[in-house]
Design an enzyme around this catalytic site. Structure first.
Site, PDB file in Angstrom:
ATOM      1  N   GLY A  17       0.830  -1.204   0.000  1.00 46.94           N
ATOM      2  CA  GLY A  17       0.000   0.000   0.000  1.00 46.94           C
ATOM      3  C   GLY A  17       0.866   1.256   0.000  1.00 46.94           C
ATOM      4  N   ASP A 137       0.807   2.361   8.699  1.00 50.28           N
ATOM      5  CA  ASP A 137       0.377   1.720   9.954  1.00 50.28           C
ATOM      6  C   ASP A 137       1.429   1.810  11.045  1.00 50.28           C
ATOM      7  OD1 ASP A 137      -1.446  -1.076   8.398  1.00 50.28           O
ATOM      8  OD2 ASP A 137      -1.733   1.091   8.395  1.00 50.28           O
TER       9      ASP A 137
HETATM   10  O1  F6P Z   1      -0.739  -1.620   5.036  1.00 49.16           O
HETATM   11  C1  F6P Z   1      -1.091  -0.309   4.918  1.00 49.16           C
HETATM   12  C2  F6P Z   1      -2.535  -0.187   4.538  1.00 49.16           C
HETATM   13  O2  F6P Z   1      -2.761   1.120   4.159  1.00 49.16           O
HETATM   14  C3  F6P Z   1      -3.469  -0.598   5.669  1.00 49.16           C
HETATM   15  O3  F6P Z   1      -3.645   0.424   6.622  1.00 49.16           O
HETATM   16  C4  F6P Z   1      -4.722  -0.911   4.910  1.00 49.16           C
HETATM   17  O4  F6P Z   1      -5.615  -1.754   5.620  1.00 49.16           O
HETATM   18  C5  F6P Z   1      -4.160  -1.623   3.689  1.00 49.16           C
HETATM   19  O5  F6P Z   1      -2.886  -1.041   3.430  1.00 49.16           O
HETATM   20  C6  F6P Z   1      -5.047  -1.481   2.473  1.00 49.16           C
HETATM   21  O6  F6P Z   1      -4.565  -2.398   1.539  1.00 49.16           O
HETATM   22  P1  F6P Z   1      -4.715  -2.083  -0.037  1.00 49.16           P
HETATM   23  O7  F6P Z   1      -3.808  -0.926  -0.301  1.00 49.16           O
HETATM   24  O8  F6P Z   1      -4.222  -3.352  -0.689  1.00 49.16           O
HETATM   25  O9  F6P Z   1      -6.147  -1.788  -0.274  1.00 49.16           O
END
Ligand code: F6P
Length: 370
Positions: A17, A137
């Site tokens: 992410g 996070d």
């Molecule tokens: O790991 C960081 C994060 O932003 C989390 O806070 C969130 O739940 C996740 O990535 C979202 O995942 P994606 O970007 O795959 O939707």
């Protein structure tokens, strides 16, 4: 440490992410490597870009420092990202692609999934890798802080503050759902700064029999309530399971619905008017705050220095206020909010910093006649 004179070709990629500051990491690493005479390429789309030779690589060495700085600004990652899992059957494919790219080493910017994979490929001698920890996070073990965390907290706090305007004017109980899949670092810090009355984080469930009276008490006094709840708060029954079908390559389930679950219970049990607001991706999409962006650029430069020195198999990290390097094999996920950071009675971040309390307890215990 003797300076190595021979030129290396270093690839940089960004996985997982996004977080504010990724582009500044790329700038820092590319500027440092260019300064030392190395060839630097930007590899697209995270680990997916290491499974095949991509034509859309970015030739970063052709850019001077100012062009690099201008190109790698703003939110997100100019290289693109992905959540691509590499299993053992693909290790030789990665080795072949790396050879095709002509790489001597790789700088991988990512969270514990991306870097855990990097550690395994390094251990198997598939790639020379330096890791840069990345997640809003702030839950990567081995580093005191991840870049982008402060910037995400800033956006989340503003989001909560804005929602309190609406809740106060409309006399409602508002729940703001914030990112933080497993750890509540963003939520407790943003709630404290943004003026939330109640904070709910995955690490410490609050019994509904205590939560509801607290909400009613605050509403009676202030005619509105602002609740900050982490998306990973899965302690409410019945849960609203939005997007549970969305599972990424690392098995992470997309979490959304905590606020909806909470507000449904509040309406049914108390009859109070409610409103839901999901901050979601908003908190991680912006540019970094200046300090956060500079921290990210320093992490990138440190990663570039490690690659120059061929000190592979390490991750840059912040330890006691200084940037350092630790073995990639020490990278762990799941650095959670500690018990002495969160007050389960008031359902908020503690006012007193835990380290201060611990230090004072040592002092008072050692005081004469203690
Ligand atoms: O790991 C960081 C994060 O932003 C989390 O806070 C969130 O739940 C996740 O990535 C979202 O995942 P994606 O970007 O795959 O939707």
């Amino acid at each position: 440490m003797a300076n190595r004179s021979d030129t290396q070709r270093i690839g940089i990629f960004t996985g997982g992410g996004i977080a504010p500051g990724i582009n500044r990491v790329i700038f820092g690493a590319a500027a440092e490597l260019k300064k030392k005479g190395h060839d630097v390429i930007g590899i697209p789309d995270g680990w997916a870009g290491m499974l095949e030779v991509r034509r859309d690589i970015m030739q970063l060495s052709t850019l001077n420092r100012w062009e690099l700085s201008k190109l790698f600004r703003g939110g997100g990652t100019k290289l693109g990202s992905s959540r691509t899992k590499i299993d053992e059957s693909q290790y030789e494919t990665v080795r072949a692609a790396s050879r095709e790219y002509g790489l001597d080493g790789v700088i991988a910017v990512g969270g514990d999934d991306t870097l855990g994979q990097a550690a395994r490929l390094y251990e198997k001698k598939i790639l020379n890798i330096i890791g840069v920890p990345k997640t809003i996070d702030n839950d990567v073990g081995g580093t005191d802080m991840t870049f982008g965390f402060h910037s995400a907290v800033e956006e989340a706090a503003k989001f909560i503050d804005r929602m309190s305007t609406d809740a106060e004017s409309m006399r409602r109980v508002a729940a703001v759902e914030l990112m933080g899949r497993d750890a509540g670092h963003v939520t407790i810090q943003a709630a404290y700064a943004g003026g939330a009355h109640i904070t709910l984080i995955p690490e410490y469930p609050i019994d509904v029999s205590r939560l509801l009276p607290r909400i009613q008490e605050i509403y009676a006094a202030r005619r509105h309530v602002i609740i900050a709840i982490a998306e990973g708060y899965e302690h409410l029954q019945p849960p609203v399971l939005d997007h549970q079908e969305e599972v990424d390559a690392f098995g992470n389930v997309r979490k959304e619905g905590a606020a909806k679950s909470l507000l449904r219970i509040i309406r049914e049990k108390t009859g109070l008017p409610t409103q839901e607001q999901i901050a979601g991706y908003h908190v991680r999409n912006g540019p970094p705050l200046a300090h956060d962006g500079n921290f990210a650029a320093e992490l990138g430069a440190a990663a570039g220095w490690l690659a120059h020195e061929r000190m592979y198999g390490r991750m840059v990290a912040l330890r006691d206020g200084s940037i350092t390097a630790i073995p990639l094999s020490d990278v762990r996920g799941g650095r959670l909010v500690q018990e002495d950071e969160y007050d389960q009675e008031t359902m908020m971040k503690r006012d007193l910093p835990p380290a201060f309390v611990r230090d004072m307890q040592i002092l008072t215990n050692s005081a004469p006649g203690a």
